[in-house]
Design a protein around this motif. Structure first.
Motif, PDB file in Angstrom:
ATOM      1  N   ILE A 178       0.841  -1.200   0.000  1.00  0.00           N
ATOM      2  CA  ILE A 178       0.000   0.000   0.000  1.00  0.00           C
ATOM      3  C   ILE A 178       0.874   1.247   0.000  1.00  0.00           C
ATOM      4  O   ILE A 178       0.935   1.975  -0.988  1.00  0.00           O
ATOM      5  N   LEU A 179       1.583   1.500   1.106  1.00  0.00           N
ATOM      6  CA  LEU A 179       2.415   2.687   1.215  1.00  0.00           C
ATOM      7  C   LEU A 179       3.372   2.523   2.393  1.00  0.00           C
ATOM      8  O   LEU A 179       2.939   2.170   3.497  1.00  0.00           O
ATOM      9  N   HIS A 180       4.673   2.748   2.141  1.00  0.00           N
ATOM     10  CA  HIS A 180       5.676   2.799   3.211  1.00  0.00           C
ATOM     11  C   HIS A 180       5.727   1.459   3.960  1.00  0.00           C
ATOM     12  O   HIS A 180       6.233   0.488   3.431  1.00  0.00           O
ATOM     13  N   GLY A 181       5.162   1.367   5.166  1.00  0.00           N
ATOM     14  CA  GLY A 181       5.156   0.117   5.917  1.00  0.00           C
ATOM     15  C   GLY A 181       3.792  -0.541   5.950  1.00  0.00           C
ATOM     16  O   GLY A 181       3.566  -1.443   6.757  1.00  0.00           O
ATOM     17  N   SER A 182       2.896  -0.111   5.082  1.00  0.00           N
ATOM     18  CA  SER A 182       1.515  -0.604   5.089  1.00  0.00           C
ATOM     19  C   SER A 182       1.284  -1.582   3.948  1.00  0.00           C
ATOM     20  O   SER A 182       1.676  -1.311   2.805  1.00  0.00           O
ATOM     21  N   TYR A 184      10.839  -2.844   2.328  1.00  0.00           N
ATOM     22  CA  TYR A 184       9.734  -1.908   2.466  1.00  0.00           C
ATOM     23  C   TYR A 184      10.131  -0.877   3.514  1.00  0.00           C
ATOM     24  O   TYR A 184      11.224  -0.937   4.052  1.00  0.00           O
ATOM     25  N   HIS A 185       9.276   0.128   3.737  1.00  0.00           N
ATOM     26  CA  HIS A 185       9.572   1.119   4.768  1.00  0.00           C
ATOM     27  C   HIS A 185      10.976   1.675   4.541  1.00  0.00           C
ATOM     28  O   HIS A 185      11.804   1.717   5.444  1.00  0.00           O
ATOM     29  N   TYR A 186      11.249   2.134   3.303  1.00  0.00           N
ATOM     30  CA  TYR A 186      12.607   2.569   2.967  1.00  0.00           C
ATOM     31  C   TYR A 186      12.696   4.056   2.622  1.00  0.00           C
ATOM     32  O   TYR A 186      13.655   4.488   1.989  1.00  0.00           O
ATOM     33  N   ARG A 197      12.296  -9.045  -4.026  1.00  0.00           N
ATOM     34  CA  ARG A 197      11.233  -8.486  -4.853  1.00  0.00           C
ATOM     35  C   ARG A 197      11.081  -7.001  -4.558  1.00  0.00           C
ATOM     36  O   ARG A 197      10.758  -6.610  -3.441  1.00  0.00           O
ATOM     37  N   LEU A 198      11.342  -6.186  -5.562  1.00  0.00           N
ATOM     38  CA  LEU A 198      11.210  -4.739  -5.434  1.00  0.00           C
ATOM     39  C   LEU A 198       9.823  -4.333  -5.927  1.00  0.00           C
ATOM     40  O   LEU A 198       9.441  -4.653  -7.043  1.00  0.00           O
ATOM     41  N   ARG A 199       9.099  -3.626  -5.086  1.00  0.00           N
ATOM     42  CA  ARG A 199       7.762  -3.177  -5.443  1.00  0.00           C
ATOM     43  C   ARG A 199       7.630  -1.685  -5.157  1.00  0.00           C
ATOM     44  O   ARG A 199       8.458  -1.088  -4.479  1.00  0.00           O
ATOM     45  N   SER A 200       6.592  -1.081  -5.687  1.00  0.00           N
ATOM     46  CA  SER A 200       6.398   0.356  -5.552  1.00  0.00           C
ATOM     47  C   SER A 200       5.660   0.671  -4.254  1.00  0.00           C
ATOM     48  O   SER A 200       4.443   0.564  -4.183  1.00  0.00           O
ATOM     49  N   TRP A 201       6.415   1.055  -3.238  1.00  0.00           N
ATOM     50  CA  TRP A 201       5.818   1.420  -1.957  1.00  0.00           C
ATOM     51  C   TRP A 201       5.551   2.909  -1.855  1.00  0.00           C
ATOM     52  O   TRP A 201       4.959   3.366  -0.870  1.00  0.00           O
ATOM     53  N   TYR A 202       5.988   3.669  -2.861  1.00  0.00           N
ATOM     54  CA  TYR A 202       5.799   5.115  -2.847  1.00  0.00           C
ATOM     55  C   TYR A 202       5.295   5.588  -4.207  1.00  0.00           C
ATOM     56  O   TYR A 202       5.985   6.299  -4.934  1.00  0.00           O
ATOM     57  N   PRO A 203       4.070   5.172  -4.562  1.00  0.00           N
ATOM     58  CA  PRO A 203       3.531   5.549  -5.877  1.00  0.00           C
ATOM     59  C   PRO A 203       3.286   7.059  -5.951  1.00  0.00           C
ATOM     60  O   PRO A 203       3.010   7.711  -4.934  1.00  0.00           O
ATOM     61  N   ASN A 204       3.386   7.592  -7.148  1.00  0.00           N
ATOM     62  CA  ASN A 204       3.108   9.015  -7.339  1.00  0.00           C
ATOM     63  C   ASN A 204       1.633   9.293  -7.085  1.00  0.00           C
ATOM     64  O   ASN A 204       0.789   8.493  -7.457  1.00  0.00           O
TER      65      ASN A 204
END
Length: 247
Positions: free
Chosen positions: A36-40, A213-215, A240-247
């Motif tokens: 979702i976002l950051h650590g979520s 995550y949480h990076y 696995r690299l994923r988008s934790w900080y989408p625009n």
């Protein structure tokens, strides 16, 4: 049956706003992982929907089934985010949290929460949750994350073990983890640890799959490509690299 399968897949696409959904097979159905976002993040498994550290506003969870279970790791606002919780439908949610988090919840949520401490295990439906330490080094009373205040979690789901680090440095308890299938590991300074520490810890406990995550920290986003290169050069863990900080 085929029509139902298609509808289910369409439903997944509906709430996969960033094209980031992953599926982990277990002995009792698939676990769907959505950053979702950051650590979520959200884990969906059979009829259970688990929100972990819901943060970023309720709109980030639009289209996702309301949570049956909410896990919160710590009292800080990017983990215990009351504004986000207030915007979600949590009327039927159970909260599993550290005592410090339970103390801060409003009465309606507090009445549906269970406080567990490091080392304790609870079972929710068919999901086993073990609370594990998360803290900063060196251990000091004025640390951003003192030992025992917050929880990391190891979830046992259909024979798979999923580790959620929460805010931690590369503490011995993380390095000593065993048989972790999926790990979510933080790496943001000055709150947790740097990329090299995170990579060194992961190389030691060797999860099958790891998600950095949480990076996001004071200096911006951590170099997760460096983390990936270090880990995959040393062990068979898949990063696995994923988008934790989408625009």
């Amino acid at each position: 049956m085929k029509k139902l399968t298609v509808l289910f897949l369409l439903a997944l696409i509906t709430f996969d706003s960033n094209g980031q959904i992953d599926t982990i097979s277990t002995s009792n159905g698939d676990v769907i992982i959505q950053p979702i976002l950051h650590g979520s993040l959200v884990l969906s498994w059979n009829d259970q929907t688990v929100y972990i550290d819901p943060y970023g506003g309720a709109e980030k969870f639009a289209g996702i089934k309301s949570p049956s279970l909410i896990l919160i790791t710590d009292i800080h606002g990017d983990h215990l985010n009351q504004k986000t919780l207030d915007g979600l439908n949590t009327e039927r949610s159970t909260f599993i949290v550290p005592q410090a988090v339970k103390n801060k919840l409003p009465d309606a949520m507090k009445s549906r929460s269970m406080a567990i401490a490091n080392g304790q295990t609870v079972v929710f439906e068919d999901l086993e949750i073990l609370a594990v330490p998360m803290y900063n080094l060196p251990e000091t009373p004025d640390s951003r994350h003192t030992k025992g205040r917050g929880n990391g979690y190891v979830l046992s789901i259909g024979g798979k073990r999923i580790y959620i680090s929460g805010d931690t440095e590369d503490i011995p308890e993380m390095r000593n983890l065993k048989n972790i299938d999926v790990a979510f590991v933080c790496m943001n300074l000055p709150y947790t640890m740097d990329v090299d520490q995170a990579a060194s810890a992961v190389i030691e406990f060797k999860p099958t799959i790891v998600y950095p995550y949480h990076y996001r920290g004071k200096g911006g986003l951590s170099d997760v490509e460096s983390f990936k290169n270090q880990v995959e050069a040393a062990v068979s863990t898949e990063v696995r690299l994923r988008s934790w900080y989408p625009n």
